[in-house]
Enzyme design. Sequence first.
Site, mmCIF file in Angstrom:
data_model
loop_
_atom_site.group_PDB
_atom_site.id
_atom_site.type_symbol
_atom_site.label_atom_id
_atom_site.label_comp_id
_atom_site.label_asym_id
_atom_site.label_seq_id
_atom_site.Cartn_x
_atom_site.Cartn_y
_atom_site.Cartn_z
ATOM 1 N N GLU A 290 9.511 15.226 10.983
ATOM 2 C CA GLU A 290 9.414 16.388 10.338
ATOM 3 C C GLU A 290 7.734 16.720 10.246
ATOM 4 O O GLU A 290 7.081 15.819 9.661
ATOM 5 C CB GLU A 290 10.017 16.255 8.910
ATOM 6 C CG GLU A 290 9.643 17.471 7.773
ATOM 7 C CD GLU A 290 9.974 17.079 6.389
ATOM 8 O OE1 GLU A 290 10.116 18.089 5.802
ATOM 9 O OE2 GLU A 290 9.606 16.205 6.019
ATOM 10 N N ASP B 279 10.743 11.291 7.594
ATOM 11 C CA ASP B 279 10.337 12.524 6.586
ATOM 12 C C ASP B 279 8.603 12.325 6.615
ATOM 13 O O ASP B 279 8.058 11.397 6.360
ATOM 14 C CB ASP B 279 10.727 12.000 5.412
ATOM 15 C CG ASP B 279 10.523 12.803 4.045
ATOM 16 O OD1 ASP B 279 10.861 13.927 4.012
ATOM 17 O OD2 ASP B 279 9.663 12.463 3.310
#
Length: 536
Positions: free
Chosen positions: A272, A208
Amino acid sequence: MDTRSPIKGGQPWWRGAVVYQIYPRSYLDTNRDGIGDLPGITQKLAYIAGLGVDAIWISPFFKSPMSDFGYDVSDYCNVDPIFGTLGDFDTLLAQAHRLGLKVIIDQVYAHTSDAHDWFAASRASRDNPYADWYVWRDPKPDGTPPNNWQSVFGGAAWTWDARRQQYYMHNFLSTQPQLNVHNRVVQDALLAAAKFWLDKGVDGFRLDAINFAMFDPDFRDNPPWPAEGRNITRPFDLQHHIHNQSHPDIPVFMERIRELADSYGAVFTVAEVAGPDPLPEMTAFTAGEKRLSSAYSFDFLYASRLSSRRVRASQMNWAGTFSEGWPSWAFSNHDAPRCVSRWCPPDADRRQFAKLTNALLLCLRGNPILYQGEELGLPQAEVAFEDLQDREAIANWPRTLGRDGARTPMPWSKGDMFAGFSEAKPWLPIGQGHAELAAAEQAADPGSVLNYTRAFLAMRSASQALQLGRVSFPEVAEPLLAIRREDGGETVLCLFNLATSSTAVPAAFTDGFRTLIGSGPVTLPPHGVWIGQTQV
């Protein structure tokens, strides 16, 4: 059986795999508290396997105060009680593997919760073993923050802490203090958490906001970015973020992640990468055999319209050899408004448009990431202000759609009060019209988005060209989009009509191809799809 072993003719299992994203709070509630849980995911694994996907990605279920609904981790190696127990996760993992599904979990390395024991120790003094685990700075002489960096969620990226008499950095909420990932001891601790889950048997990690993991150690101000011609909703949008993120040492840390992952076999690692110009970072994060397996950007996640130009531009950035990097693609996720609502023209058949977007996603070169509910063609839910849960949505209301509308509960059946998600009032309301699109309703309808997506996934799983093949774009007049995928002796031609009216296809264009999906293809109906295959 080693579920992480290579398949597909020597390629790792993950290359070309279809990943199904699960937002656990909203998938299925089994303990009647209105919040989805790990046993709920386990209960629906047969449904997921029946779709024909290769893997599931589960958004955070770790112990957390839930200020950012799990992306503020207070214990990397434990399950939050609202989702269940470590035993529940072990059960989920074993059942997924029995069904042939790989399991990918989130890892949040840029920040923790301010409730994490590491932060409690770090803020206690300036000279303890954890003092340098987070990013602390003295104020300027006038008492203001150390520099002009802004938080993604609004306001300065600095909060004063009375215990240390210093500011601490946070790129997101003030309850998400920035880890000092420049510190190798911090890296060691994060890798130890990853090893904990690898030892349990997970097959991959989605990293993330990993481009926020490191920052400029000189803490220089970010330069301004003029607002002209752009939709500005927060101060963060007024800066070029060249100093608070994207430090060149991030790929070096990724090499440590990859080294650990490789010691367990074919483990999937996907980054990401948010930002206005993600390509250089995506390439740096994935190039060669020592960095991450893949990366995905926001090329499609916040695009206001779907166009053949956007598809071509995004794909051709990744048209080279495997060694140049391997992309992943998502049209919707837990942070972005659902693509059907963003892209479907008001006068179009939304069901047919959802079939087109799912088909297009599955024809792209890379790893398609299908967000829960996309297989049903769910539109974005409208959540009233009094029902909002997301702090970003509340702070920016009504200027942005927020994230809650993409996080509403998964509809399983039409007749139940809460669409089969829970027997109690859900944490977010059921989306408008979502019960009519429930999985049980669509399973019984041969023409549904669900059954179309299942059939498409079955076709894709039998095609080496669609999974791994080269990509090119034959010249064809708008509004048609043509994608050609080739691998070995197999060629697949994918045609998409992006218009709300029927569009003719030149007969010679499809000569020699046999139809796999669709009819014709002399004329494609509005938002029609045709897939053909030939052996060369």
